[in-house]
Structure formats: structure tokens, C-alpha cells
Write a protein that holds these residues in place. Structure first.
Motif, mmCIF file in Angstrom:
data_model
loop_
_atom_site.group_PDB
_atom_site.id
_atom_site.type_symbol
_atom_site.label_atom_id
_atom_site.label_comp_id
_atom_site.label_asym_id
_atom_site.label_seq_id
_atom_site.Cartn_x
_atom_site.Cartn_y
_atom_site.Cartn_z
ATOM 1 N N HIS A 116 40.453 40.509 35.503
ATOM 2 C CA HIS A 116 40.423 40.455 36.969
ATOM 3 C C HIS A 116 41.838 40.663 37.481
ATOM 4 N N MET B 288 39.324 43.485 39.355
ATOM 5 C CA MET B 288 38.468 43.769 38.196
ATOM 6 C C MET B 288 39.286 44.586 37.196
ATOM 7 N N ALA C 156 42.178 45.596 42.174
ATOM 8 C CA ALA C 156 41.203 45.094 43.140
ATOM 9 C C ALA C 156 40.378 43.948 42.547
ATOM 10 N N TYR D 44 30.067 50.758 38.774
ATOM 11 C CA TYR D 44 29.155 49.862 39.475
ATOM 12 C C TYR D 44 27.984 49.337 38.633
ATOM 13 N N THR E 87 34.691 41.911 40.905
ATOM 14 C CA THR E 87 35.981 41.512 41.464
ATOM 15 C C THR E 87 35.961 40.026 41.808
ATOM 16 N N SER F 19 36.881 48.078 52.790
ATOM 17 C CA SER F 19 38.044 47.913 51.914
ATOM 18 C C SER F 19 39.180 47.263 52.679
ATOM 19 N N THR G 133 36.114 49.226 43.524
ATOM 20 C CA THR G 133 35.739 48.482 42.320
ATOM 21 C C THR G 133 34.771 49.221 41.389
ATOM 22 N N ASN H 195 35.188 45.601 49.583
ATOM 23 C CA ASN H 195 36.082 46.337 48.667
ATOM 24 C C ASN H 195 35.324 47.155 47.625
#
Ligand code: HEC
Ligand code: HEC
Length: 442
Positions: free
Chosen positions: A154, A162, A160, A366, A182, A431, A363, A359
């Protein structure tokens, strides 16, 4: 008036129509018929002629009501109200009047993220705990071979929150089964992990150190021992929890959680827009915002944190089926059902905590398995498997929704590629300015 309001209207209309017809029938049979000395067949003909006028009139009413009350209306009025306000006028975060029932009669309320994350009464956020938590979060001593810290997966100082991998890498280069979400704004979620199995940040923080594929510590006692060994921790623990008290696991996770409660991003263009800065979103983003609501993304990704599994929900409905509608194409290509989350292993539909979309443009990759790289593809998948929408030229299907207990044709009006791109544009408005600026640094 939302969908439910509209269908209520339709029900009333149909009832009125039936009553009207009955009255007409009786009138023709017993009044007009005998008066005009009409035969049986002619009576029926007269009923039919007068009746068809009534039906046409009702159809007209229904069409007008549909046009007037389509859900777009709710955001349209809101936009006008926003534009009428002077720019930068501050509107209090509206989570107190928050209503997630878009299917109900109230309009959907767009809300901003508060500037402070709530904390449990027993663990108030203090600067001393936050500083200590930040150090623990970045300390590799919390892992068995001293190579992995929370921030390994993280990355919050540069990233961000992650690791950018499909699934995370823990000690000994072992890869886990799930993507690292995140930690930014996790403080606003009411349950944590992809499947929602942790009820608080404090509880969550006890997980990774013991996970053999993540930090691999043999026990929480061993973890406490590691921290006690490091003499330079004595002073910050004294400052955070009182002088001379022995270091405990409860203190360790309390400090980490307090730090995570400062990892919030109420500074997105979306928030500026809702606060009254009408220029914060461009035309594509505004269109995307409208679609996000009318397509029904807000049924799950609702409220200030864009998740129905957040602290703002009075009666949280935190976990959802995914995929709701089977689309073999997507399910196979991205192995969406290999892991069933909170559902019984091997189930065709997983059960997952609704993730926040704040955000989200920063990230990738997905989903719980990190299988999709492009946000546009995620939007196509979500619209198809969660809303039963067709995208462009997809084949039409009849779908059974276990949740709604209805058999419906997949949406007649497909989502166009432009619609998809506009929803992506809207998602980009979630974001954080700060995170975005940082991600653009060389
Ligand atoms: C090896 C990589 C790795 C390490 C180390 C790691 N995490 Fe995670 N973290 C993950 C993954 C993967 C998940 C999702 C797991 C799941 O849902 O089953 C996760 C989930 C989370 C979540 C939940 C976020 C959400 O939206 O639900 C939080 C908070 C979090 N981690 C904090 C921490 C903290 C604090 C530490 C250190 C004590 C830590 N993590 C260490 C990989 C890691
Ligand atoms: C029925 C509830 C539901 C609806 C409706 C829904 N989603 Fe989701 N969404 C979820 C769940 C659950 C997940 C987590 C899926 C998983 O396990 O990876 C998710 C994941 C996502 C993700 C990926 C988040 C990440 O960090 O990987 C995005 C982006 C997203 N949804 C956008 C949308 C959009 C856009 C719409 C409207 C077209 C939408 N969703 C409609 C429940 C829903």
C-alpha cells in the motif's frame, strides 16, 4: 419521481383504466344501448369505439408522465441549483439526509467527503498516534523476514495506496490471490477487505502480519515482541498511550488505524463541484455523472465514498452479488467467478463488499483478482453484469434477477462507447488533486 414513483403511477393508471372500462361497458349496455335501440353486436362496437378513445388518452398521459419523470430529472434540477450558487459557496456535507434508495421517491443526493474521518470512541485520532502509526505502517520489522511492510503493498507516500500488481507479493516473493485495494479512504468504509470480512481498521490491521503469504509472522505475540525489541519505539508509544505502559497488540493496531484515518482525499474535482464550483467538471464528466445515476451505478456505489458499504449508510447493505447477470464472455475472459468471495466456494456468483470508487482512475488493475487493466473495460463489465445493460452491438438477452425476482429483457437502449467514455471521465473526477499531482511527478 424515480422508477418506483413511475411504476406506482402506471399501476394507478391501469386501475383507473379498468374502472373506466367497466363503467363504459355498463353505460352502453344499460343506458346508451337501450336508448339507441342497438343490437348486442352494435352495443359491443360502440363500447369498443368509445373505449379506444379512452385507451389513447391514457397512453398519452403515460408518455407525458414518463418524459417528465425520468430519473435524469433529479440531477438536472440539482445541476441548475448548483449553477445558481456562487462558485465556491460551501455546502455542508449532506450525509445526514443521505438517501440511497434511488428506486424510491426521493431524488439521489450527491455528497462530498467530510474533511475528517470518524474514529471509534475508544480510539480517538491524536497526532501522537498518527505519527506512531505512520512509522509502524512503513516498518518492515512487522514481517517475518523483515522485508515487507504495510507500505510494500500500500504505497501511500508516492503511490495511490496500492501496489499496481494484479495480486500482491508478500514475503519470499509469494503472490497472494487478491489485488491490493488502496488504503486511501478505507477509513470511510464500514467493512474492509474485498469480501468485507473485517469490521474495523483496527481488526483489519491484525490480518496481514499473520498471513503466511503476506508478512508471515507466527503470532500476534511475536509481532508485539518485534516492536518491544526496538527500543526507539518506547518513546513514541509513551507519547501516544501514556508513559511506561507495556506495548500491546491493541496499541499497535490502534496507532496504525489512527494513521489510516488521516489517509483521506476530500479534494477531488467532484467534491469541488458539489460544493458549488460549477466549472470543476467538464461537459463529458457531467454527462458521465448523469449516466452514473441513470444507469444505476448509484444503487451500489452510493454516498460520499461511492460505496454502499460505508460509514454513511444507516443500514448498510455492504455485500453484493457479482456478477448479478451472467455474461459468459466477461466471466470467462476475466475469470470473475474463480473466487466466490463471501459466497460458498464454487458458487457461480461471488459475494463482494461494494468497493469505493474514489481515486479509482489511479488504482489499476481492477477487481478482486486484478484481472482488468482498463477502466473503460471495467465500466463495460459493470454495466453488463451488474445492470444488465447492452454495450453497443452486444446480443440481447433475457435475464433473471434473483435480487429483484424479475425476468427482464436486457436493456433495450444499449450503452454507447461514448457513454462508457463519459462515465470514465466522471470517475476520473473522483481522483484527489493531491494524489493526481503526485502521480504525475517524474
Ligand atoms: C503482501 C501485500 C500486503 C501487505 C504486506 C499488506 N497488505 Fe493490506 N491488503 C493486501 C491485499 C491483497 C488486500 C485485500 C485482501 C482481501 O480482500 O482478501 C489488502 C487489504 C487491506 C485493507 C482493506 C482495504 C479495503 O478497501 O477493504 C487495508 C485497510 C489494508 N490492507 C491495510 C494494511 C495494513 C495496515 C498492513 C500492514 C499491517 C497491510 N495492509 C499489509 C495486501 C497487503
Ligand atoms: C449491484 C451492485 C453494483 C452495481 C449496480 C455496480 N457495481 Fe461496480 N462494483 C460492485 C462490486 C460488488 C464490485 C467489486 C467486484 C469485485 O469483486 O472485484 C464493483 C467494482 C467496481 C469497480 C472496480 C473497483 C476496483 O477498485 O477494482 C468499478 C470501477 C465499478 N464497480 C464501477 C461501476 C460502474 C461504473 C457501475 C455502473 C455502470 C457499477 N459499478 C455498478 C457492485 C456494483
Amino acid at each position: 419521481m424515480g422508477h418506483a414513483g413511475l411504476s406506482g403511477f402506471m399501476n394507478v393508471s391501469i386501475a383507473m383504466l379498468v374502472i373506466g372500462f367497466t363503467v363504459l361497458l355498463l353505460m352502453v349496455q344499460f343506458e346508451l344501448g337501450p336508448m339507441g335501440k342497438l343490437s348486442g353486436g352494435r352495443k359491443w362496437l360502440l363500447t369498443l369505439i368509445l373505449g379506444s378513445g379512452m385507451v389513447a388518452f391514457s397512453i398519452k398521459l403515460i408518455v407525458i408522465a414518463t418524459l417528465l419523470n425520468f430519473p435524469k430529472q433529479t440531477i438536472g434540477a440539482h445541476l441548475r441549483a448548483q449553477q445558481a450558487r456562487p462558485p465556491h459557496a460551501t455546502v455542508a456535507p449532506q450525509y445526514a439526509v443521505y438517501d440511497r434508495s434511488v428506486g424510491g421517491s426521493k431524488p439521489y443526493v450527491w455528497q462530498v467527503l467530510p474533511e475528517v474521518a470518524p474514529a471509534p470512541a475508544w480510539n480517538p485520532t491524536t497526532p501522537e498516534k498518527v505519527a506512531l502509526g505512520e512509522r509502524l505502517f512503513h516498518d518492515t520489522a512487522l514481517s517475518a523476514d523483515r522485508t515487507v511492510s504495510c507500505s510494500s503493498c500500500h504505497e501511500v507516500r508516492q503511490g495511490a495506496g496500492m501496489d499496481g500488481r494484479r495480486t500482491s507479493l508478500g514475503i519470499g516473493g509469494q503472490s497472494g490471490a487478491r489485488n491490493a485495494p488502496t488504503v486511501w479512504n478505507a477509513a470511510f468504509q464500514s467493512v474492509l477487505f474485498w469480501d468485507g470480512r473485517a469490521a474495523s481498521l483496527e481488526e483489519q490491521a491484525k490480518g496481514p502480519p499473520l498471513n503466511p503469504k503476506e508478512m508471515g509472522m507466527p503470532s500476534l505475540e511475536a509481532l508485539v515482541q518485534r516492536v518491544r525489541e526496538e527500543v526507539s519505539y518506547r518513546e513514541p508509544f509513551d507519547r501516544a498511550f501514556g508513559v511506561g505502559r507495556p506495548i500491546t497488540i491493541t496499541q499497535i493496531v490502534a496507532a496504525i488505524a489512527a494513521y489510516e484515518r488521516t489517509l483521506i482525499t476530500p479534494d477531488a474535482p467532484y467534491d469541488r463541484f458539489v460544493r458549488g464550483d460549477a466549472s470543476a467538471l467538464n461537459a463529458a464528466q457531467l454527462r458521465g455523472m448523469e449516466l452514473f445515476q441513470s444507469v444505476g451505478c448509484v444503487q451500489c456505489h452510493s454516498g460520499p465514498n461511492f460505496s454502499g458499504a460505508s460509514v454513511f449508510d444507516k443500514a448498510p447493505n455492504t455485500q453484493r452479488l457479482f456478477p448479478v447477470f451472467a455474461s459468459q464472455r466477461y466471466v470467462e475472459r476475466y475469470r470473475l467467478t474463480g473466487d466466490a468471495g463471501g459466497n460458498a466456494a464454487g458458487s457461480k456468483q461471488g459475494i463482494w463488499r461494494i468497493p469505493s470508487l474514489r481515486n479509482v482512475a489511479l488504482t489499476a488493475p481492477y477487481f478482486h483478482n486484478g484481472s482488468v487493466d482498463s477502466l473503460a473495460e471495467v465500466v463495460r463489465i459493470m454495466a453488463t453484469v451488474q445492470r444488465g445493460k447492452r454495450i453497443g452491438g452486444d446480443e440481447r438477452t433475457i435475464v433473471w434477477s434473483r435480487q429483484d425476482r424479475t425476468l427482464t429483457r436486457a436493456d433495450a437502449e444499449p450503452l454507447s462507447e461514448r457513454d462508457v467514455q463519459d462515465i470514465v471521465a466522471f470517475l476520473k473526477s473522483l481522483s484527489s488533486d493531491t494524489l493526481l499531482a503526485r502521480s504525475r511527478e517524474p
